[in-house]
Design a protein around this motif. Sequence first.
Motif, PDB file in Angstrom:
ATOM      1  N   PRO A  98       1.040  -1.159   0.046  1.00 49.98           N
ATOM      2  CA  PRO A  98       0.129   0.127   0.164  1.00 49.98           C
ATOM      3  C   PRO A  98       0.753   1.231  -0.105  1.00 49.98           C
ATOM      4  O   PRO A  98       1.909   1.357   0.658  1.00 49.98           O
ATOM      5  N   CYS A 135     -10.494  -4.723  -5.451  1.00 48.77           N
ATOM      6  CA  CYS A 135      -8.953  -4.855  -5.844  1.00 48.77           C
ATOM      7  C   CYS A 135      -8.433  -4.556  -4.413  1.00 48.77           C
ATOM      8  O   CYS A 135      -7.560  -3.862  -4.303  1.00 48.77           O
ATOM      9  N   SER A 160      -6.987 -12.311  -6.401  1.00 53.16           N
ATOM     10  CA  SER A 160      -5.799 -13.217  -6.438  1.00 53.16           C
ATOM     11  C   SER A 160      -5.848 -13.873  -4.945  1.00 53.16           C
ATOM     12  O   SER A 160      -6.270 -13.197  -4.019  1.00 53.16           O
ATOM     13  N   ASN A 201      -8.661   0.609  -5.731  1.00 55.80           N
ATOM     14  CA  ASN A 201      -7.407   1.220  -6.313  1.00 55.80           C
ATOM     15  C   ASN A 201      -6.957   0.254  -7.213  1.00 55.80           C
ATOM     16  O   ASN A 201      -6.298  -0.883  -6.765  1.00 55.80           O
ATOM     17  N   ALA A 225      -1.110  -6.917 -10.208  1.00 57.34           N
ATOM     18  CA  ALA A 225      -1.492  -5.976  -9.076  1.00 57.34           C
ATOM     19  C   ALA A 225      -1.230  -4.575  -9.953  1.00 57.34           C
ATOM     20  O   ALA A 225      -1.893  -3.377  -9.517  1.00 57.34           O
TER      21      ALA A 225
END
Length: 299
Positions: A98, A135, A160, A201, A225
């Motif tokens: 993050p 996400c 995922s 995001n 990602a």
Amino acid sequence: MKEQQTVRALEALKHAIDFLAGLGIEEAKEEARAILKDGLGIDTLVLYRDNPPLSSEDIRKLNGILERRKRREPLQYILGFVWFYGLKIRVGSGSLIPRPETEILVKEALALADKFRTGGKSENEGRRISVLDLCTGSGAIALALAKNLPEAAVTAVDISEDALAWAEKNRELNGAENVRLLKGDLFGPVGQMRFCIITANPPYIKDRLIESLEPEVSCWEPRMALSGGETGLAFTEDIIREAPEHLEPEGYLLMEMAGGTDTGLLAGMAAQSGLRMENIIKDMAGWERVFIARKPDSK
Ligand SMILES: C[S@@+](CC[C@H](N)C(=O)[O-])C[C@H]1O[C@@H](n2cnc3c(N)ncnc32)[C@H](O)[C@@H]1O
């Protein structure tokens, strides 16, 4: 650094700074301090006040961390966590780290949730605030919202399995019982459900730019990602198109975007899907970072 040597903490700090600077790492000083504090457990105050000697185990650990950094593994993966909106978020292989700028999205979502609770239309008042975080990755956004809105029900989705395993660890670590995690493609796992707030995001890097990013990102963070397709907007477009079906009347969509994204294009996409673009929030560097749109009242 030899394990048999007598080494004091400040000497080890200098060694780490020189080593990292030699690798071309810009934030060598900050990283070296973090390694001593979080990697070796030497409190910064104790470091400067007592300059304690390192055990051979400490020196071995330090060497191990520096070797991993030499391969450009992100420090956050090596230390195993990052701070995000005041929460400790565990990260490692399979989860995006993050970023501080994503805290802007959380701050905006919290401000809007507040408005929803107290100033919204009467039909929304008194209802439990429902939040969907698409996400979700490590779960950072979902958990920050859930901890700051204990009365909210937060649903977090990722495609995922690896990312969801990190999100689950973080849910437990932060004791966020009001978060449920679902596996699947964007809105797929939530069926017909509607939410007051949708955050996302999504991956938004143009495919051709991924290889030019710093190795910590391009070689270590999951491609899944990062990759937003040829234009970088593949997920952004899908989310804007499908969001109205999953928003309550007057509900908000908040989405992070790449700096330099054509905001006129986003406004057009929003209008086409029946959303009204409300705001674009810039980050500290002046890049447009968070896109906010609202579903009009159905009347
Ligand atoms: C940029 S990361 C964001 C992670 C986290 N929300 C954050 O801000 O740190 C994007 C995430 O989207 C997930 N993802 C990629 N494709 C997806 C899809 N089709 N549906 C749901 N999640 C997806 C990736 O696994 C990754 O965890």
